[in-house]
Design a protein around this motif. Structure first.
Motif: not given
Length: 487
Positions: A225-231, A242-262
């Motif tokens: 939950q570091e400060a948002w780095r907004f583009p 518009f959507t902003a989310v934190r923590g998605l990449m860490g979760w994707l890496k735990t999913q066999p199908w989602g690893e390619a998207f992380a």
């Protein structure tokens, strides 16, 4: 279900998907639901979008179609031959009447269930007659216009508990506590989503439906939950989502199908927005330490996915990635050119994904929108103009299904006609998810129709599936002649 569809599903549920909880608030609970009754809810004239969503001619046709398909499926799963016709009229009452339901895990692995439903005497008698056929050991009681059904386990006395609840006036339209990990023991498909126990309530204010609830996780969350780095230079008006989310990449890496998207990110943040105008003006930006390194990592992962799917004839036509110094683009998709691009701007380096070229135009993002992200514990924020988003999301879904050899939603079908009826009345939908305890997330939503555009189309696609309540959308394998033409 193909990987891209899975990715879209879990993105909307993003932070609600982890393993089984060790100690739940109610360890033996399977589900606990109260529904105030569709007739009562739709009679409120302050919510025209929901009235059309539930009581229009198109909605009634959909409700009938769903019940017609569910009745024989339920009969089959209850192992009772030719029982679908008996269950069919009961499904109509479940849609329109007020009811309470509770199911718990009893001793020896047996399940205890009870239902209290408000019915006219003739309908109550019909329910008792038909359910007695399916549940010979069940007990029934009629009191004050309510029929109390208990599955017959006895020890838990769930029917008595529900009878007490019927005397209290309902304050919410829908209240539920669903223990997804336990339900996954009976429906293995749920394990792929890994949903934790979820509680939620649905009510209404002057103009919108309100949904609030909690996710209970198996262990303390370790979300960055570091400060948002907004583009700032890249996200600009006009946009209708518009959507902003934190923590998605860490979760994707735990999913066999989602690893390619992380990819390896700097702050584990993702920003997604959809520009007004072109249907495929959908973009995502991920802050990274090195955009070139992130692009190289993602390029290798995605090329492997495309090569594997090509080998399996998983695309309508063969696809390939075209690689340049700062961009990789998917070649062969009809009407769209998905790409990943290394990008630098004043707030740092990013990996940008899109369907069409991103044009630097328009006004800056409103400061008040960015300000929402700074709320304590905010991990997910989503805003959309749902009517506009539905149009674009439908086209994105249809072309995605076409590309990946999946059944597109039928434009002449009942589910599509249902959405088309109420979609123009849907406006701003806002969803917020915050971390309110080490192992809990709290969510709230304000929406005229209760769901987002993606969720409406996901629901309609599921209801339109040939094997509903299954969801097999995969088209038959290509013929030998077509395979030779592809080669």
């Amino acid at each position: 279900m193909h990987p891209m569809k899975k990715f879209l599903i879990v993105s909307t549920l993003a932070l609600a998907a982890l393993a089984v909880r060790a100690e739940l608030p109610q360890p033996d609970l399977l589900a606990q639901i109260h529904f105030a009754g569709g007739d009562r809810i739709a009679a409120n004239k302050n919510y025209p979008a929901f009235a059309n969503e539930f009581s229009s001619a198109e909605a009634l046709a959909l409700r009938q179609q769903v019940a017609d398909k569910l009745a024989p499926w339920l009969s089959k799963n209850l192992n009772v031959a030719a029982g679908g016709a008996a269950l069919r009229p009961l499904l109509d009452d479940l849609q329109s009447a007020e009811w309470f339901f509770e199911a718990r895990a009893g001793q020896g692995g047996k399940t205890a269930a009870a239902l209290a439903i408000k019915l006219a005497p003739t309908r109550a008698q019909l329910w008792q007659t038909e359910l007695q056929f399916f549940f010979p050991a069940a007990t029934f009681k009629q009191s004050g216009g309510w029929l109390i059904f208990d599955s017959g386990s006895g020890a838990l006395k769930l029917g008595e508990k529900l009878a007490q609840k019927t005397s209290a006036p309902a304050t919410n339209w829908l209240t539920a506590d669903v223990n997804w990990p336990r339900l996954a023991q009976w429906q293995p498909q749920l394990k792929t989503l890994g949903l934790p126990e979820t509680t939620f309530e649905g009510s209404a204010d002057a103009t919108n439906l309100l949904v609030t609830g909690k996710f209970f996780f198996p262990e303390n969350l370790t979300l960055k939950q570091e400060a948002w780095r907004f583009p700032t230079n890249t996200v600009h008006l006009p946009f209708f989502s518009f959507t902003a989310v934190r923590g998605l990449m860490g979760w994707l890496k735990t999913q066999p199908w989602g690893e390619a998207f992380a990819v390896d990110t700097a702050e584990d943040q993702t920003f997604i927005w959809c520009g007004a105008g072109e249907a495929f003006q959908a973009f995502a930006a991920v802050p990274v330490a090195s955009s070139r390194a992130a692009l190289q990592q993602a390029s290798g992962q995605l090329q492997a996915v495309v090569a594997e799917r090509n080998a399996q004839n998983g695309f309508m036509t063969p696809m390939r990635w075209q690689v340049t110094n700062n961009e990789v683009a998917l070649i062969g998709a009809p009407g769209i050119s998905p790409y990943l691009k290394a990008m630098k701007e004043s707030s740092g380096e990013f990996l940008l994904a899109g369907g069409l070229p991103h044009l630097a135009r328009g006004k800056p993002t409103p400061p008040e929108l960015i300000q929402h992200l700074t709320a304590p514990g905010m991990v997910f924020y989503h805003w959309e103009d749902t009517a506009q988003r539905l149009k674009a999301q439908l086209q994105l879904d249809q072309i995605s299904f076409l590309m990946t050899r999946h059944k597109q939603i039928n434009g002449a079908g009942v589910p599509y006609q249902w959405i088309s009826k109420f979609a123009p009345e849907l406006r701003a939908t806002v969803t917020e998810i915050t971390q309110t305890a080490p192992d809990q997330l709290t969510f709230k939503r304000r929406a005229p129709g209760g769901l987002t555009a993606f969720e409406f189309l996901l629901l309609a696609t599921w209801l339109d599936a040939p094997d509903f309540p299954g969801c097999n959308l995969q088209l038959p394998p290509p013929s030998d002649r077509l395979k030779k033409m592809r080669e």
